[in-house]
Design a protein around this motif. Structure first.
Motif, mmCIF file in Angstrom:
data_model
loop_
_atom_site.group_PDB
_atom_site.id
_atom_site.type_symbol
_atom_site.label_atom_id
_atom_site.label_comp_id
_atom_site.label_asym_id
_atom_site.label_seq_id
_atom_site.Cartn_x
_atom_site.Cartn_y
_atom_site.Cartn_z
ATOM 1 N N ALA A 5 0.977 -1.483 0.211
ATOM 2 C CA ALA A 5 0.197 -0.173 0.252
ATOM 3 C C ALA A 5 1.477 0.898 -0.254
ATOM 4 C CB ALA A 5 -0.282 -0.239 1.025
ATOM 5 N N ASP B 318 -1.539 -9.396 4.276
ATOM 6 C CA ASP B 318 -2.083 -9.185 3.138
ATOM 7 C C ASP B 318 -1.120 -7.628 2.520
ATOM 8 O OD1 ASP B 318 -3.549 -8.160 1.094
ATOM 9 O OD2 ASP B 318 -5.297 -7.529 1.751
ATOM 10 N N LYS B 321 -2.576 -3.899 2.162
ATOM 11 C CA LYS B 321 -3.931 -3.418 3.513
ATOM 12 C C LYS B 321 -1.881 -3.482 4.426
ATOM 13 C CE LYS B 321 -7.978 -4.084 3.054
ATOM 14 N NZ LYS B 321 -9.335 -4.722 3.066
ATOM 15 N N SER B 322 -1.146 -3.125 3.979
ATOM 16 C CA SER B 322 0.404 -3.421 4.746
ATOM 17 C C SER B 322 0.870 -2.259 3.781
ATOM 18 C CB SER B 322 1.281 -4.493 5.096
ATOM 19 O OG SER B 322 -0.204 -5.610 5.664
ATOM 20 N N MET B 354 -1.836 -1.611 7.566
ATOM 21 C CA MET B 354 -2.572 -0.808 8.157
ATOM 22 C C MET B 354 -3.244 -0.702 9.176
ATOM 23 S SD MET B 354 -3.564 0.242 4.183
ATOM 24 C CE MET B 354 -4.344 1.436 3.836
ATOM 25 N N GLU B 357 -9.439 1.052 8.866
ATOM 26 C CA GLU B 357 -10.161 1.736 7.789
ATOM 27 C C GLU B 357 -11.271 2.803 8.773
ATOM 28 O OE1 GLU B 357 -10.882 3.014 3.753
ATOM 29 O OE2 GLU B 357 -8.575 1.755 3.340
#
Lengths: 411, 431
Positions: A5, B318, B321-322, B354, B357
């Protein structure tokens, strides 16, 4: 090879912790209202019921009144979103919008600073002014310039004052029966020209201790300095507000009132104490002058803002015709939040990182910086307004006029 | 508090993840990739594809400001010029050297019979010849600091590592305490400074334990624990605390030089054995790595191999998402492709998932960003001025003082990228 990301540094945030965030700050603020609401219930509900002056159900009216305020502003805000925001289609998106808008707060606060027997339609009118006009038309949470609750209050108090008085005003049933005070709140007594004497201003309501505890006539939930002090400690401990803002605000009013008392011949410390414990000063100082959205962001700005609030409160309260000195001062100063924030940010960034040079290094002679000039202007403004307020108010209250009575009348 | 409190806040250091595992020496990767760029200035290549190089042989030159040679970190054959991911977040040209595992040393690498005879000039020259640059993260050429005309009275070793996760300096000091003290001693002689000070976080008692027994041989060196705050390791804070003086631009203006502890350890080898800057320590850590570790690696090693040595990514990670962060989590940079190579400034790679959200509201104006700013800026005001494209306003708010510690974004309860706005405002001033 894996794709990761992308985001901006830092990759650690305090918001990584789900229990931290703006929502938590607002929640802590709501919790802080509890002691004040409970005291309002005790003073205007429970105690009156125990006196036998109202029925059991009427006892809960203060709580219902505050709830109506919170509910109304939430409803109005939801309505506003539904009408104006095209992205709001389902209950889910509406809920998402409302969850970061903290809709209930303006209405709750408004209800708390209105007199107990304000007609509900007046409260709703106030909520419309607060939520729709002062908050949503300016862009919603985070963008409003004026404190929404106070705009609602000013709108109601200045236009429908008579309606509120006719409907019963601030006095609860017990206070009406006691009738020691002729229907006025302590500040009202001052405005009606009772003069600066302990017997006229404090004695009819008890002692200054009653002022501190809050068992005096006044708006629904703003009379008790004690309850607000509990909220203050909680808010400071939870880092929702800066401790010095209310202290400076109240302290300025205290010192200036003392001067006024001295000029007008009110000896002793009772007058400044009366001055800070009556009206909505402490409530406004803790809950409104610290409201983050509408007050300066940087700490120096908050100090300057609080000083200005103090001098304007004195000016509006003692020199103006209305008793709403605190509300007017805060709304008035909200206008200047942006320039104060900007000026103090410049001053602070220059003063704060002061450089100490090595011995023997050539000294650079700097011209007087803009920040210095701005600082001098700010300080001079505060002092001038304070001086004017003290002299004018002191002159007004001086019957024999032993000091500068003409100065007071000149302006 | 309002004007001049030395600000800083405590951040969970998460150092335990990699602190206790011993330093893993991984000195012979199959390929190394020497990036042909340093601090944004491109390097001039002095070898061709197909050439054979030895450890310590000059392969490129940095020109202009901070001119110095760059050395091969393994022996072998230059096989290609390839684009690789660099810690700056871009792809850069790099010299691919295939390791022949002979570990042949360049002729220049030989022990010095008596290093105590070197003069100031010779000591500074050694920094140039070794291509020594700061290993703390900025990569400033070390010798430039020692050319300053101002009299220097103290050399400060920065072993604070105030960013979370990073432990490579700590582990290096534990392993080479003698080298650190020697390196500092040579630094002091190169600067003609009377005092040497080693700054570290007060909870790192391991550093005291490692250095205390040796300190009796170095009467002019003292230990200086600093508080566990971020950004306690900021140069300006260290100089202020150690000397009581402050400076506008560079520490030399306050009569101080600040060097990273890793640089001092390398410098000891530079002076005594003429080994140039060819290896460095690096921490691989974060919740996204199976077994976080510290490594000593040749410059140019692919980080991928190090992560494999850590047992790979954590189970169930994942990547989409990191974060894959080059540098520390506060000031580092997220790299999107995990093909990073170790360059001279890369002290850590952090892989972490992360956070979940959340729906964040607008700025509520709480002013926490202004509260924590170590240089007393008002980030929200700078953001406003930037959004209006008002250069004068940005300048008058002293935005250029920002050193991008990232604290304003860190404390923001509304998750606003406020430090990025300040950074862009600074860029606006440069245009």
């Amino acid at each position: 090879m894996a794709r990761f990301a992308n985001a901006k540094a830092p990759y650690l945030r305090m918001t990584d912790n789900p229990s931290f965030g703006t929502g938590a700050i607002q929640r802590d603020f709501l919790i802080a209202l509890l002691p004040v609401i409970l005291f309002a219930f005790y003073k205007n509900g429970l105690q009156v019921y125990l006196d036998g002056n109202i029925s059991f159900l009427e006892m809960f009216y203060p709580l219902v009144f505050i709830l109506i305020g919170g509910l109304m502003s939430t409803l109005l805000e939801a309505l506003f979103f539904v009408i104006t925001d095209k992205s709001v289609r389902t209950m889910k998106t509406l809920g998402k919008k409302l969850s970061v808008s903290y809709a209930a707060i303006p209405g709750l606060l408004l209800a708390m600073i209105l007199p107990l027997y304000t007609p509900v339609w007046v409260l709703i009118f106030g909520c419309i002014a607060a939520t729709l006009v002062a908050k949503m038309l300016f862009g919603g949470f985070g963008y409003n310039i004026f404190n929404p609750a106070l705009i609602g209050y000013v709108a109601v108090a200045f236009t429908l004052y008579g309606v509120i008085q006719n409907a019963g005003g601030a006095l609860n049933a017990s206070e009406v029966l006691a009738d020691a005070v002729g229907g006025a709140t302590p500040l009202g007594a001052l405005i009606e020209g009772e003069g600066l004497s302990y017997n006229a201003l404090v004695a009819p309501y008890g002692t200054l201790l009653d002022f501190f505890v809050g068992t005096i006539p006044g708006a629904l939930a703003e009379t008790s300095a004690l309850a607000i002090l509990i909220s203050y400690v909680w808010l400071v401990a939870r880092k929702v507000i800066k401790w010095f803002v209310p202290v400076i605000f109240v302290g300025t009013v205290f010192v200036l009132s003392w001067f006024i008392g001295m000029i007008a011949g009110a000896e002793g410390v009772w007058f400044p104490l009366y001055s800070i414990l009556s009206g909505g000063l402490i409530f406004g100082a803790v809950f409104m002058a610290t409201e983050p959205v509408t007050t300066p962001r940087n700490p120096l700005g908050k100090v300057v803002f609080a000083l200005f609030l103090g001098v304007f409160t004195v000016l509006f309260r003692f020199v103006g015709d209305f008793a709403e000195g605190v509300a007017t001062a805060i709304v008035f100063m909200n206008i200047f939040t942006m320039p104060i924030d900007n000026w103090t940010a410049i001053i602070r960034s220059e003063l704060g990182g002061k450089e100490i040079f090595v011995k023997g290094a050539p000294k650079v002679k700097k011209p007087i910086s803009k920040a210095t000039i701005k600082g001098i202007i700010l300080v001079a403004l505060i002092l001038l307004i304070a001086l004017y307020g003290v002299l004018k108010a002191g002159g007004m209250f001086t019957a024999s006029g032993w000091i500068l009575p003409t100065v007071g009348r000149l302006f | 508090m309002i004007l001049n409190k030395a600000t800083g806040i405590r951040i969970d250091g998460k150092k335990h993840m990699s602190k206790t595992t011993p330093m893993h020496e991984y000195l012979n990767p199959r390929f190394v990739y020497l990036p042909l760029i340093q601090q944004n200035s491109p390097l001039k290549r002095t070898v061709e594809v197909g050439d054979t190089v030895k450890i310590g042989q000059t392969v490129a030159l940095r020109e202009g400001f901070g001119a110095m040679p760059i050395h091969a970190s393994v022996s072998g054959k230059v096989t290609a010029i390839k684009k690789v991911w660099h810690a700056s977040g871009r792809m850069v040209d790099a010299l691919e050297i295939e390791n022949d595992h002979q570990n042949a040393l360049d002729d220049a690498i030989r022990p010095e019979p008596d290093p105590s005879l070197f003069t100031r000039e010779e000591l500074v020259n050694k920094m140039v010849n070794a291509g020594l640059s700061g290993l703390g993260g900025a990569g400033f050429p070390t010798y430039v600091k020692y050319l300053a005309k101002t009299p220097i009275d103290v050399v400060i070793i920065n072993a604070v590592e105030c960013e979370p996760y990073i432990t490579c300096d700590y582990v290096m000091i534990e392993k080479y305490p003698e080298k650190l003290l020697k390196g500092l001693q040579y630094f002091m002689r190169a600067a003609d400074a009377k005092r040497g000070v080693i700054c570290f976080k007060n909870y790192n008692v391991g550093i005291i334990e490692a250095l205390k027994p040796l300190l009796s041989h170095y009467p002019n060196i003292t230990l200086f624990p600093v508080k566990d705050l971020y950004p306690a390791g900021w140069e300006k804070y260290l100089v202020q605390q150690v000397t009581g003086r402050s400076y506008p631009n560079l520490p030399v203006e306050a009569g101080a030089i600040v060097n990273n502890s890793g640089t001092a350890i390398v410098y000891a080898d530079v002076v005594e054995h003429n080994i140039p800057l060819i290896s460095r320590a690096i921490t691989i850590s974060g919740e996204g790595v199976k077994e976080p570790k510290n490594f000593l690696v040749p410059i140019g090693t692919p980080v991928k191999e190090l992560i494999a040595l850590c047992g790979g990514y954590a189970d169930g990670l994942d990547p989409a998402k990191s974060y894959y962060i080059a540098g520390g989590p506060m000031t580092g940079r997220a790299i999107m492709i995990d093909e990073l190579i170790v360059n001279d400034t890369l002290g850590s790679v952090i892989v972490k998932p992360m956070p979940a959200e959340r729906n964040h509201p607008a700025c509520l104006g709480c002013g926490r960003c202004a509260d924590v700013c170590p240089v007393f800026l008002a980030p929200t005001e700078i953001q406003r001025a930037f959004e209006m494209n008002d250069k004068d306003a940005v300048r008058s708010l002293n935005a250029s003082k920002c050193m991008q510690c990232g604290l304003c974004s860190y404390v923001c309860p509304s998750h606003i990228e406020i430090s990025d706005f300040v950074f862009r405002a600074k860029e606006l001033l440069r245009k």
